[in-house]
Every structure is written in C-alpha cells, then in structure tokens.
Design an enzyme around this catalytic site. Structure first.
Site, mmCIF file in Angstrom:
data_model
loop_
_atom_site.group_PDB
_atom_site.id
_atom_site.type_symbol
_atom_site.label_atom_id
_atom_site.label_comp_id
_atom_site.label_asym_id
_atom_site.label_seq_id
_atom_site.Cartn_x
_atom_site.Cartn_y
_atom_site.Cartn_z
ATOM 1 N N GLU A 1 10.202 -4.980 -10.491
ATOM 2 C CA GLU A 1 8.918 -4.558 -10.803
ATOM 3 C C GLU A 1 8.581 -3.894 -12.076
ATOM 4 O O GLU A 1 7.468 -4.142 -12.615
ATOM 5 C CB GLU A 1 8.398 -3.658 -9.526
ATOM 6 C CG GLU A 1 8.406 -4.310 -7.983
ATOM 7 C CD GLU A 1 8.124 -3.387 -6.974
ATOM 8 O OE1 GLU A 1 7.392 -2.454 -7.228
ATOM 9 O OE2 GLU A 1 8.672 -3.634 -5.765
ATOM 10 N N ALA B 1 0.822 -1.221 -0.019
ATOM 11 C CA ALA B 1 0.072 -0.086 -0.045
ATOM 12 C C ALA B 1 0.733 1.187 0.084
ATOM 13 O O ALA B 1 1.498 1.710 0.882
ATOM 14 C CB ALA B 1 -1.017 -0.053 1.310
#
Length: 378
Positions: A243, A127
């Site tokens: 990523e 988050a």
C-alpha cells in the site's frame, strides 16, 4: 524516463498500458472537472472499468479478476497519476480491499464478493480511521460484540475513501474495548443500522468520495468475519508495504507527467521578449527536477520489482512512501512556481496535482511513522 527504457515491465504490461491509457483518455479525462465539482465519481464509471478488465487486476481469474501481478497494478496506478486522476478510487478498491479478501477470506467469501468487485457492481472500502484516532490503530473504539451467530457492530469511521459509493466495508473492530487486538468484519452497507455521513470537503482529491461511516447496532453474521478473531492488526500490517509502495509509484508518475507539462509551458510562455525556458534559472530548476525525478524513478522501479518477486519488506515500503511523497511535494512546488500566476489557477493540471499531492505525506501512515519504521532497522 520513458517506459520504453524501464526494465521492470514485460511486454504484456506495456500492452495493458495501452488498453488502460485509451480507457483513461476516453472515459476519465473529459469528466474530471465535473467529478471534482460533484465530489464523487459516478458508479457508471466503475461498471465500465469492470467491463474493460481494469478492476481487481491481481485477483485470480476464478474469482472474476484478471489474474495479473503487481506490474499490471502499477500500470493502472501510473496511468491514473499521469492525468492527475488519483481521485478515481480504483486503487483502494482493487489494491487494498480485494487483496484482503483474497488473502484472508474463506472460499465462500471470495466467491460472494470478488466477482462483483471485479465487475464494478460492488465497491469495496477499508474502514480503519476514526475521529480522534490517527495512525495509532490500536486506539480505535469501534466494537463488535458476539451475540449467538452474529456480531453487533457499533462505532464510527472517518476519512473513508470511496465511502459515498461503498457497498462493502472491511471494518476494523475490537471484540474487547479494553484490549488492543483488532478483528476485521465485512459489513454490507445495506444492513440495518449502517449509515453514511456527509461527503467530506477536502483541499485536494476533490473528485474522491471521502465519507464518514456510522455503525449503530449493525448485526453481521459470523461468516462475515475476515480471517481469525483478534488477528486484524497482523493482517493490516502484512498488506501495508505494498500500500505504501503504491504511494511512491503514484508520486513518480505524477512528477514525470507534470515535468513534461511544465516543459511545454515554459517553452511557449513569453516574458520580456523570450521564453521562460530561455532563462538560466528556469533551466537550472528543471535540471534539478529532472535529476530528482530520475533518481526517484530508479528507486521506485526497484521497489516495484521487489514487490513482483515477493521480496518487498515493510522498511522498503516505508522508504518508498516517504521519499516518493516528499520529493513529489518539493518538485511539484517548483514546477508550479515556473507557471507563475497561472500555476495558481485550477485550470492548469499542475495546480491540482500540487494540491492533491499534499495528502501523500499523511495517508498510508504519516511520514513521521515511516521514519519510525525505517529507524527500527538502524
């Protein structure tokens, strides 16, 4: 390009590919449209994936993972992209969340969370994004105030992948609201004060449960802090190269799959007494798409090889994400056009792939940010 002539993968990677492909065809493909309508993938799929060893493949075996490498990760990413199942959120869980715990977690944290993540019992999310705060992570407002041996977390997160199914949230916070330093706190979703908002409606990736998360005086023990205080930004940036490479890997596989599907379509579709493929314009467009796909594949495989050897840099990861997502957008647009009116119908995979691909230029850091990163080396 067929995987048989690619040199980045070993035999064990290709054996794993067959295992993944069987699972995807059996457990995912028949249900994709239902999950898109529901806006979420059922938890039962996660448990099945865990039973088949498809979650957290790079996590060491001692913590319940498969002990594989980035090649195994890439196989899973490619096989999901091949059938346009990017909305199935295994990648975020396995390739982003779990590695943070492996890299920065204590021995107790690893043994507490990783085996359950590998089995699909615990779904992990990261988050970072907040309302009004985009790529500038240092501008976030979520706070964690230390009170005795607990942190009290307050704030709101948005655009959280797997947020609806989440059990464990690696939460980027600030100990001092006026400071820029970030601290990562792991928050279990059953803690008092934590709540999930509605599933957000998106133009693509409709089967992915993207949600808002709320923290209202959520008390978390100090032992849930991931790594050291005020080191969160450094941790986040250390993982970003891989990523972003994931986005390039996904783009290359998607282009190849949609190119093959389009070839089948134009060879079967009759217009003015001949197939769409027979028109010179069609052949030229497909030739351009093939050239772009081949060029991207070579570069992406080189990036993957660097990742497997521990040589991947932030600059190369940014280039992989930038070029992959940009080329994907352009090529899929051409392939959709070759389907004519049917390309606008959601029953055709190319239409859903085209819509789903749009976010690749946004998430993982916008492509404008990728250009900034690349420009630093000029």
């Amino acid at each position: 390009m067929s995987s048989s002539i690619r040199t980045v993968f070993r035999e064990d990677h290709e054996q794993f590919r067959q295992q993944v492909r069987r699972f995807v065809e059996r457990e995912i493909v028949p249900h994709l449209r239902d999950w898109e309508a529901a806006g979420i993938v059922p938890r039962d799929l996660w448990r099945k994936a865990g039973e088949n060893g498809l979650l957290c493949v790079t996590v060491p075996e001692e913590y319940g993972g498969a002990g594989g490498d980035f090649g195994h990760s890439a196989v899973l990413i490619e096989e999901l992209a091949r059938v346009n199942a990017t909305a199935v959120g295994f990648t975020t869980h396995s390739e982003i969340v779990a590695p943070y715990i492996v890299a920065y977690g204590t021995e107790e944290q690893k043994r507490r969370w990783l085996p359950k993540m590998a089995s699909g019992e615990c779904i992990g999310v990261i988050a970072m994004s907040e309302p009004g705060v985009g790529s500038d992570l240092r501008g976030m407002r979520t706070t964690a105030k230390l009170e005795g041996d607990e942190y009290v977390v307050n704030g709101q997160k948005t655009f959280i992948t797997n947020g609806g199914n989440a059990d464990l949230v690696i939460t980027a916070t600030k100990l001092d609201p006026a400071a820029k330093e970030l601290t990562l706190i792991c928050v279990e979703t059953d803690r008092p004060g934590f709540s999930k908002g509605r599933l957000l409606e998106k133009i693509g990736l409709k089967g992915q449960d993207t949600a808002e998360l709320f923290f209202d005086n959520v008390r978390v023990p100090v032992t849930n802090r991931l790594g050291a205080e005020n080191e969160g930004f450094k941790y986040l940036t250390h993982q970003l190269a891989w990523e972003r490479t994931i986005i390039g890997i996904r783009a290359a596989a998607s282009i190849e799959a949609m190119l093959e599907e389009t070839l089948q379509y134009v060879r079967a579709r009759q217009v003015f007494g001949k197939t769409v493929f027979d028109f010179q314009n069609t052949k030229f467009k497909l030739a351009e798409c093939k050239a772009q796909a081949t060029m991207l594949r070579v570069f992406v495989d080189d990036c993957l090889g660097k990742a497997m050897r521990g040589e991947l840099t932030a600059e190369v990861g940014a280039m992989c994400k930038l070029l992959g997502s940009e080329i994907q957008g352009k090529v899929l647009d051409e392939l959709l056009q070759l389907h004519g009116g049917y390309g606008f119908m959601s029953e055709y995979t190319v239409s859903r792939a085209w819509v789903d691909a749009r976010v690749a230029r946004i998430y993982g850091g916008t492509n404008e940010i990728m250009k900034e990163i690349i420009a630093r080396s000029l």
